[in-house]
Design a protein around this motif. Structure first.
Motif: not given
Length: 300
Positions: A36-46, A240-248
């Motif tokens: 599962l990915g996508g910047k919106g989903a990534n940020q919401a999951v974290v 590095t995939t998703g690292a920026g989303d995790t950070f935010m």
């Protein structure tokens, strides 16, 4: 406080390659993960895993990927508002990753761009003053502008990550309370580097800026005043995939859970969480677990 993440969701397919393909080249690769990915989903999951009440507002198609998305989100600690987009394909990403952990991503946005402004705004009827509205760059221009304007009217706090880049983003700064940008995004949207870019954003109306610098850490500024410069955590970089989303996500959640504005502690927490993400392959599967995040957020 609740976070409303309005953005895209996608199925990520990661392909390992020895080097990035050049124009006209055919190269060999190996599928590493499907996740599962996508910047919106990534940020919401974290955010959901941190314990911050989180609502994800996103669009899916009517294909086989939509069921994969539903199944994976069902196991996460968030309220997923999945809006059907008939006769469209659910969005997906092809991610090329090299042995040194760098990546290049191609993402479709058919479903994300089909999300209407009325659909995106409907969940905000439940929002309270001070709640977070979190956006990225995958929605249509009309919807992005409309969400930010309405959030400002309702007294909600807006956080924006201008990725993938679009030219009109530079016009949105007066509507944004918190901006998260990397080096390239800051240069493209302000024409400046480092603290000069932060100055430009402050002049344009951004209240707080977080400038991420990869291995060089991150800078937090309030207006044009630098509040903290936080070094990156030393770790083995696998993907590095998703690292920026995790950070935010962790930076915002850390501050929200402590009922404060972004501060140095939030950036330290975000840096620690991102270091976990880059040490693993995949997207959702690489994110810190709820237990790991609880440990990070309990620290200084």
């Amino acid at each position: 406080m609740r976070a409303y993440v309005i953005g895209n969701v996608a199925v990520d397919e990661t392909i390992s390659v020895m080097s990035m393909p050049e124009a006209g080249a055919s190269i060999l690769g190996r599928e590493e993960t499907r996740d599962l990915g996508g910047k919106g989903a990534n940020q919401a999951v974290v955010m959901g895993r941190t314990g911050l009440p989180t609502t994800l507002v996103t669009a899916v198609g009517d294909d086989f990927r939509a069921q994969t998305i539903r199944d994976q989100l069902a196991g996460e600690a968030l309220d997923a508002r999945l809006l059907g987009s008939p006769h469209r394909s659910s969005d997906f990403s092809i991610i090329f990753t090299t042995p040194d952990g760098e990546n290049a991503i191609v993402t479709t946005t058919d479903s994300a761009e089909a999300l209407t402004l009325s659909e995106a705004l409907a969940p905000l009827d439940d929002a309270a003053v001070g709640d977070l509205v979190v956006l990225q760059g995958n929605l249509s221009e009309n919807v992005t502008r409309g969400i930010l304007a309405e959030a400002r009217r309702r007294g909600l706090t807006t956080a924006f990550n201008p990725s993938p880049l679009r030219p009109y983003f530079a016009e949105l700064w007066p509507l944004i309370d918190i901006a998260f940008l990397n080096r390239g995004e800051a240069e493209s949207l302000t024409g400046s580097f480092g603290e000069a870019a932060i100055q430009r954003l402050a002049e344009a109306g951004v209240t707080q800026t977080v400038l991420t610098l990869g291995g060089d850490g991150a800078i937090l500024a309030s207006g044009n005043q630098v509040l903290a410069t936080v070094p990156a955590r030393v770790t083995e970089v696998v993907d590095t995939t998703g690292a920026g989303d995790t950070f935010m996500a962790v930076a915002l959640a850390s501050a929200a859970l402590r009922s404060t504005r972004l501060d140095a502690k939030a950036i330290h927490h975000a840096t620690a969480a991102a270091a976990i993400t880059v040490s693993r392959r995949g997207t959702r599967s690489a994110f810190p677990t709820r237990l790991e995040l609880a440990g990070i957020l309990a620290g200084e």
